[in-house]
Design a protein around this motif. Structure first.
Motif, PDB file in Angstrom:
ATOM      1  N   ARG A 134       1.034  -1.098  -0.103  1.00  0.00           N
ATOM      2  CA  ARG A 134       0.125  -0.396   0.020  1.00  0.00           C
ATOM      3  C   ARG A 134       1.405   1.502   0.188  1.00  0.00           C
ATOM      4  NH1 ARG A 134      -2.956  -1.053   3.859  1.00  0.00           N
ATOM      5  NH2 ARG A 134      -1.707   0.439   5.583  1.00  0.00           N
ATOM      6  N   TYR A 135       1.845   1.583   0.784  1.00  0.00           N
ATOM      7  CA  TYR A 135       2.933   2.542   0.791  1.00  0.00           C
ATOM      8  C   TYR A 135       3.255   2.803  -0.380  1.00  0.00           C
ATOM      9  CZ  TYR A 135       6.687   5.389   2.422  1.00  0.00           C
ATOM     10  OH  TYR A 135       7.874   6.625   2.554  1.00  0.00           O
ATOM     11  N   ILE A 136       3.887   1.699  -1.415  1.00  0.00           N
ATOM     12  CA  ILE A 136       4.184   2.276  -2.013  1.00  0.00           C
ATOM     13  C   ILE A 136       3.337   2.315  -3.848  1.00  0.00           C
ATOM     14  CG2 ILE A 136       6.816   0.921  -1.774  1.00  0.00           C
ATOM     15  CD1 ILE A 136       5.494  -1.555  -3.345  1.00  0.00           C
ATOM     16  N   SER A 137       1.746   1.964  -3.497  1.00  0.00           N
ATOM     17  CA  SER A 137       0.959   2.288  -4.676  1.00  0.00           C
ATOM     18  C   SER A 137       0.679   4.026  -4.782  1.00  0.00           C
ATOM     19  CB  SER A 137      -0.448   0.717  -3.791  1.00  0.00           C
ATOM     20  OG  SER A 137      -0.105   0.047  -3.930  1.00  0.00           O
ATOM     21  N   ALA A 138       0.538   3.730  -6.113  1.00  0.00           N
ATOM     22  CA  ALA A 138       0.315   5.122  -7.051  1.00  0.00           C
ATOM     23  C   ALA A 138      -1.285   5.519  -6.633  1.00  0.00           C
ATOM     24  CB  ALA A 138       0.603   5.651  -7.945  1.00  0.00           C
ATOM     25  N   PRO A 205      -0.548   2.629 -24.712  1.00  0.00           N
ATOM     26  CA  PRO A 205       0.378   2.645 -23.972  1.00  0.00           C
ATOM     27  C   PRO A 205       1.110   3.778 -23.765  1.00  0.00           C
ATOM     28  CG  PRO A 205      -1.038   3.500 -26.400  1.00  0.00           C
ATOM     29  CD  PRO A 205      -1.607   3.174 -24.746  1.00  0.00           C
ATOM     30  N   ILE A 206       0.864   4.398 -22.271  1.00  0.00           N
ATOM     31  CA  ILE A 206       1.160   5.288 -20.868  1.00  0.00           C
ATOM     32  C   ILE A 206       1.493   4.436 -20.398  1.00  0.00           C
ATOM     33  CG2 ILE A 206       0.895   7.022 -23.261  1.00  0.00           C
ATOM     34  CD1 ILE A 206      -1.194   8.353 -21.411  1.00  0.00           C
ATOM     35  N   SER A 207       1.468   3.444 -19.998  1.00  0.00           N
ATOM     36  CA  SER A 207       0.475   3.164 -18.580  1.00  0.00           C
ATOM     37  C   SER A 207       1.635   2.346 -18.289  1.00  0.00           C
ATOM     38  CB  SER A 207      -0.928   2.465 -18.660  1.00  0.00           C
ATOM     39  OG  SER A 207      -0.858   0.823 -19.376  1.00  0.00           O
ATOM     40  N   LYS A 208       1.475   1.500 -16.877  1.00  0.00           N
ATOM     41  CA  LYS A 208       2.424   0.497 -16.453  1.00  0.00           C
ATOM     42  C   LYS A 208       2.083  -0.837 -16.934  1.00  0.00           C
ATOM     43  CE  LYS A 208       3.663   2.571 -12.015  1.00  0.00           C
ATOM     44  NZ  LYS A 208       2.758   2.053 -10.411  1.00  0.00           N
ATOM     45  N   LEU A 209       0.862  -1.071 -17.325  1.00  0.00           N
ATOM     46  CA  LEU A 209       0.308  -1.614 -18.723  1.00  0.00           C
ATOM     47  C   LEU A 209       2.081  -2.699 -19.427  1.00  0.00           C
ATOM     48  CD1 LEU A 209      -3.208  -1.613 -18.532  1.00  0.00           C
ATOM     49  CD2 LEU A 209      -2.395  -2.851 -17.141  1.00  0.00           C
ATOM     50  N   LEU A 210       2.627  -1.578 -20.154  1.00  0.00           N
ATOM     51  CA  LEU A 210       3.607  -1.806 -21.037  1.00  0.00           C
ATOM     52  C   LEU A 210       4.605  -3.058 -20.326  1.00  0.00           C
ATOM     53  CD1 LEU A 210       4.230   1.436 -22.179  1.00  0.00           C
ATOM     54  CD2 LEU A 210       3.317  -1.093 -24.440  1.00  0.00           C
ATOM     55  N   HIS A 211       4.267  -3.810 -19.529  1.00  0.00           N
ATOM     56  CA  HIS A 211       5.536  -4.611 -18.464  1.00  0.00           C
ATOM     57  C   HIS A 211       5.037  -6.180 -19.212  1.00  0.00           C
ATOM     58  CE1 HIS A 211       1.704  -5.918 -16.234  1.00  0.00           C
ATOM     59  NE2 HIS A 211       2.031  -6.432 -16.438  1.00  0.00           N
ATOM     60  N   ALA A 212       3.980  -6.038 -20.301  1.00  0.00           N
ATOM     61  CA  ALA A 212       3.881  -7.177 -20.600  1.00  0.00           C
ATOM     62  C   ALA A 212       4.965  -7.394 -21.779  1.00  0.00           C
ATOM     63  CB  ALA A 212       2.246  -7.200 -21.546  1.00  0.00           C
ATOM     64  N   PRO A 213       4.818  -5.963 -23.314  1.00  0.00           N
ATOM     65  CA  PRO A 213       5.631  -6.462 -24.097  1.00  0.00           C
ATOM     66  C   PRO A 213       7.309  -5.585 -23.839  1.00  0.00           C
ATOM     67  CG  PRO A 213       4.513  -4.112 -24.561  1.00  0.00           C
ATOM     68  CD  PRO A 213       3.341  -5.428 -23.253  1.00  0.00           C
ATOM     69  N   GLY A 214       7.562  -5.372 -22.505  1.00  0.00           N
ATOM     70  CA  GLY A 214       8.336  -4.499 -22.228  1.00  0.00           C
ATOM     71  C   GLY A 214       9.466  -5.715 -22.145  1.00  0.00           C
ATOM     72  N   LEU A 215       8.973  -6.776 -20.885  1.00  0.00           N
ATOM     73  CA  LEU A 215       9.490  -7.956 -20.695  1.00  0.00           C
ATOM     74  C   LEU A 215      10.593  -8.292 -21.835  1.00  0.00           C
ATOM     75  CD1 LEU A 215      10.043 -10.261 -18.504  1.00  0.00           C
ATOM     76  CD2 LEU A 215       8.502 -11.719 -19.232  1.00  0.00           C
ATOM     77  N   PHE A 216      10.687  -8.557 -22.437  1.00  0.00           N
ATOM     78  CA  PHE A 216      11.021  -9.077 -23.678  1.00  0.00           C
ATOM     79  C   PHE A 216      11.944  -7.934 -24.132  1.00  0.00           C
ATOM     80  CE2 PHE A 216       6.943 -11.130 -24.530  1.00  0.00           C
ATOM     81  CZ  PHE A 216       6.930 -12.140 -24.881  1.00  0.00           C
ATOM     82  N   PHE A 217      12.338  -7.394 -24.116  1.00  0.00           N
ATOM     83  CA  PHE A 217      13.386  -5.631 -23.892  1.00  0.00           C
ATOM     84  C   PHE A 217      13.758  -5.626 -22.928  1.00  0.00           C
ATOM     85  CE2 PHE A 217      10.136  -4.829 -27.020  1.00  0.00           C
ATOM     86  CZ  PHE A 217      10.928  -4.901 -27.879  1.00  0.00           C
TER      87      PHE A 217
END
Length: 242
Positions: A134-138, A205-217
């Motif tokens: 909870r402390y690190i949640s935005a 494209p501007i959210s943390k959900l980009l971790h999905a494709p970002g994993l491959f990079f």
């Protein structure tokens, strides 16, 4: 042609353009990001085949998350696997005739919606109930989880409570693909569901959900652990070697 149909047609053209262009732009940025050092998270594979297998385990089984936090893994895997099946199930709205694998997955896709919602409820509860999380949640973390939860909940509502004309919905989306629009049903739950999906496409494209494709990079995941056998030299630094 009703105002709602025109408005939603334009909304989905806009959302699709933002999603495709935004994702392509981010992929180019990720691809060009310098990786000057060998930084694979150890223990790491020492061959390229091993890297492929590691990425496969991360994408399919969330291996590192399983090792780190079992409850987070359970809720996260439930959500992602449910979302994957639900997304495949929705491909029938863009195909005519529907491909056989998509037809076969329909019964599983229905109940995958429950797994998706259950996983999201668990992930939201984790951010509320676990002090250090909870402390690190935005606010954006709660917003994205809430948005996905509302999409899943409204989808289940249409399946089990307030049915909609799915033939007309399919005709609407097939019409969007061929620029031959047809009327969109005006059920409130459907309109809310589609609006939230379009909103997600715009935000993605501007959210943390980009971790999905970002994993491959991620160099911590896609690098071979062979610094002693082969010197690592980033592309941008190669010119200084000449």
């Amino acid at each position: 042609m009703s105002f709602l149909t025109i408005a939603y047609a334009l909304l989905f053209y806009f959302a699709t353009a933002i999603l495709v262009i935004g994702l392509a732009r981010k992929m180019i940025i990720f691809y060009r990001a310098p990786a000057p050092l060998k930084i694979p998270t150890t223990p790491a594979p020492t061959t390229q085949t091993g890297v492929v297998m590691r990425l496969f385990r991360e994408v399919v089984f969330f291996e590192s998350l399983f090792k780190g936090a079992k409850w987070t893994w359970l809720f996260g895997w439930l959500f992602h696997f449910g979302l994957f099946l639900v997304t495949l199930r929705h491909l029938r709205y863009f195909q005519d005739p529907v491909w056989l694998p998509i037809e076969l997955i329909q019964p599983f896709g229905i109940y995958a919606g429950f797994a998706m919602v259950a996983g999201l409820v668990g992930l939201i509860g984790r951010r509320i109930l676990v002090d250090r999380v909870r402390y690190i949640s935005a606010p954006s973390d709660f917003f994205m989880l809430g948005l996905l939860l509302l999409i899943g909940f409204s989808g289940l509502m249409m399946k089990f409570v307030s049915h909609t004309d799915i033939v007309a919905v399919k005709s609407f989306f097939l019409g969007l693909m061929t620029f031959s629009w047809s009327e969109l049903p005006t059920d409130v739950v459907l309109l809310v569901h589609l609006f939230l999906v379009a909103l997600l496409m715009i935000i993605f494209p501007i959210s943390k959900l980009l971790h999905a494709p970002g994993l491959f990079f991620s160099p911590t995941r896609n690098q071979v652990d062979n610094p002693r056998e082969q010197r690592h030299l980033a592309e941008w630094a190669r010119k200084f070697e000449q």
